[in-house]
Write an enzyme that holds these catalytic residues in place. Structure first.
Site, PDB file in Angstrom:
ATOM      1  CB  THR A 157      -0.881   0.043   1.263  1.00 52.46           C
ATOM      2  OG1 THR A 157      -0.032   0.137   2.418  1.00 52.46           O
ATOM      3  CG2 THR A 157      -1.749  -1.195   1.396  1.00 52.46           C
TER       4      THR A 157
ATOM      5  CE  LYS B 153      23.803   1.009  49.789  1.00 50.70           C
ATOM      6  NZ  LYS B 153      24.659   1.158  50.985  1.00 50.70           N
ATOM      7  CG  HIS B 154      18.441   0.115  50.171  1.00 54.74           C
ATOM      8  ND1 HIS B 154      18.548  -0.944  49.295  1.00 54.74           N
ATOM      9  CD2 HIS B 154      19.420  -0.073  51.092  1.00 54.74           C
ATOM     10  CE1 HIS B 154      19.548  -1.739  49.669  1.00 54.74           C
ATOM     11  NE2 HIS B 154      20.091  -1.222  50.750  1.00 54.74           N
TER      12      HIS B 154
ATOM     13  CG  ASN C 275       5.761   8.814  59.553  1.00 57.82           C
ATOM     14  OD1 ASN C 275       4.885   9.313  58.867  1.00 57.82           O
ATOM     15  ND2 ASN C 275       5.489   8.005  60.589  1.00 57.82           N
TER      16      ASN C 275
ATOM     17  CG  HIS D 217       3.047   5.562  51.927  1.00 57.44           C
ATOM     18  ND1 HIS D 217       1.809   6.169  51.838  1.00 57.44           N
ATOM     19  CD2 HIS D 217       3.516   5.885  53.142  1.00 57.44           C
ATOM     20  CE1 HIS D 217       1.529   6.797  52.980  1.00 57.44           C
ATOM     21  NE2 HIS D 217       2.569   6.632  53.768  1.00 57.44           N
TER      22      HIS D 217
END
Length: 536
Positions: A46, A287-288, A430, A536
């Site tokens: 096409t 870190k993390h 927190n 979170h």
């Protein structure tokens, strides 16, 4: 009402006699068509694909010759015809289907090579509304889905990277059922991702915050050795969002990034992007997914050293994000400590040479910083569901800060407050962050009690002071930030005990009056932001 199957078994090897080629991305299509033609396979095509193949000297039939109907409406209508879809959908071993093909003069199409209008690319480049809409493909997805449904007889190829595998499979002029199944699965995933990009664009363009149906689409970038833990399988997908970061970065050197590397590097770069390079160098060490040190400085090297000073123990094996071009002097300083990843907008030749002495150290460059104010979505899975929210693009500079204590903060305290609140936005809740003179003094992350976060941050500051040989921790005379309201005065009192003289928090607790009174009694300045940054 479901349609019952006639339970006609799928054949294994199906000979390919006719192929339909209709592609937007024409990379490799001429070479593929030549190889198919050499095998005696009839070519249908096409529009632009037909022209490219004809210009290459190939014998190719225009689809309009098959349909008996010209391409119309600027190419919007060309393949939506029974002679095309009948050729793709016909069950070759069903007598009724075969009879219908004879009656209506429909020829079988055994191979479809189709890719789609570049909607994702146009969207990523910021195309205007009409241009973006015009790049929504209709015929392509219809043919892909038809071919994939009839994979018992039809081979569907949607990705140029599969051309070589297709030709290998066609060594004897046929394809196997297992091969057709795999490509059909990939085809449906492709159209699903395509429709996802379109639906999400519409939601954004029309400001629909909660569309009735929400999907997340992505393209496989790489398979990973494992996920968060060795027993978990993982892969990295890119969504096509035009946002500088780990998904779009160039890996200049180093090993493949792990699942955890990517997660942490994203967190680091999004944090450091809060600091505009025109206002000075900045460095974040992660870190993390939590910052263990963030700082600005007169030079990138100083910003790094100041960030490291906050928690040099946790920084070992961390991720370093920089808001400006990595230079040789800063690189020399960084390689003194074991580091997993460095990510920056760019790196000069001197820096690249230094990093090259550490072959396992990953160096990523992005070309730019992501804009913290840009809207977007964030998603996470839960059992049986998907949680979707808008990106947290709130900026402390845009907030109207309210002084709630008798003493107003000094100009320096106010700067330290804003700095600390920027960091707290990127710390797991927190969160409590102490900062002084553009440098984090202590960070408390992810505790179930806010008072524990305040104490942990203060303890880390004391440890850092001992490591640097300082007489007192940097929390003395610092500002402290809480990413959510202080529910009781105990968290504030812990911060004051650590030496904080100014506090920034969202406010909104039932005990705000009690917390303000405690601040006034201690002579501490406090401001409310009115914006929370739970993470979170």
């Amino acid at each position: 009402m479901a349609v019952a199957s006639k339970k006609i078994p799928a054949p294994d090897r199906v000979a390919v006699k006719t192929a339909l080629l209709s592609v937007s991305d024409k990379s490799g299509i001429v070479e593929l068509a030549k190889a198919l033609s050499k095998k005696g396979i009839r070519l249908l095509s096409t529009g632009g694909t037909h022209k490219a193949l004809s210009d290459a000297g190939l014998a190719v039939t225009d689809v309009s010759d098959v349909t008996g109907f010209p391409e119309i409406m600027d190419g919007r209508v060309k393949t939506l015809h029974p002679n095309v879809h009948g050729g793709l959908l016909a069950i070759r071993d069903d007598a009724e289907h075969v009879e219908a093909m004879k009656v209506h003069g429909i020829g079988a199409i055994d191979l479809a090579v189709i890719n789609l209008y570049p909607f994702e690319e146009v969207r990523a480049k910021g195309g205007d509304y009409p241009t973006t809409v015009e790049n929504i493909d209709i015929g392509g997805p219809a043919m892909i889905r038809a071919s994939a449904k009839n994979h018992a007889y039809v081979t569907i190829v949607t990705d140029p990277s599969d051309y070589a595998g297709l030709l290998e499979e066609l060594a004897d002029g046929a394809t196997s059922y297992a091969f057709r199944q795999r490509l059909a699965a990939k085809a449906y995933a492709r159209t699903a991702a395509y429709d996802t990009a379109i639906s999400n664009w519409f939601a954004q363009a029309l400001d629909i915050a909660t569309p009735a149906y929400r999907t997340i689409g992505g393209v496989l970038k790489e398979e990973m050795r494992y996920g968060e833990n060795p027993h978990q399988k993982a892969a990295f997908y890119v969504t096509g969002e035009n946002r500088p970061g780990v998904a779009t970065a160039t890996l200049l050197q180093g090993k493949q990034l792990s699942y955890n590397n990517i997660n942490d590097t994203d967190a680091a770069f999004e944090l450091v992007a809060e600091f505009l390079p025109e206002k000075g160098p900045a460095c974040a060490i992660i870190k993390h997914a939590n910052p263990c040190g963030v700082a600005t400085g007169p030079s990138l090297k100083e910003a790094y050293k100041r960030a490291l000073a906050c928690d040099p123990v946790s920084a070992f094996g961390g991720i370093i994000a920089l808001n400006s071009r990595l230079d040789g002097e800063t690189a020399e300083e960084i390689v003194k400590l074991f580091t997993e990843v460095i990510i920056a907008p760019d790196a000069d030749e001197a820096a690249r040479a230094v990093i090259a002495t550490k072959p396992n150290l990953r160096l990523l460059v992005t070309g730019a910083l992501p804009d913290p104010r840009t809207p977007g979505i964030a998603a996470k899975t839960v059992s049986g569901g998907l949680l979707v929210q808008s990106r947290d693009n709130g900026m402390v500079e845009d907030l109207e800060l309210k002084v709630v204590t008798r003493r107003a903060p000094t100009a320096q305290e106010l700067e330290d407050m804003k700095f600390a609140f920027k960091i707290a936005k990127h710390v797991k809740s927190n969160a409590v962050v102490y900062a002084k003179d553009g440098q984090t003094a202590g960070i408390g992350a992810g505790q179930m009690s806010r008072v524990d976060s305040a104490r942990i941050a203060a303890l880390k500051a004391e440890d850092a002071a001992k490591a640097m040989g300082l007489a007192e921790p940097l929390t003395r005379g610092s500002a402290v930030a809480s990413e959510a309201f202080l529910p009781f005065a105990d968290g504030l009192l812990s911060a004051i005990a650590a030496g904080a003289t100014a506090v920034i928090q969202p406010g909104g607790s039932m005990r705000d009056a009690e917390v303000i009174a405690a601040a006034d009694e201690a002579g501490v300045a406090m401001v409310f932001t009115g914006m929370r940054h739970f993470r979170h």
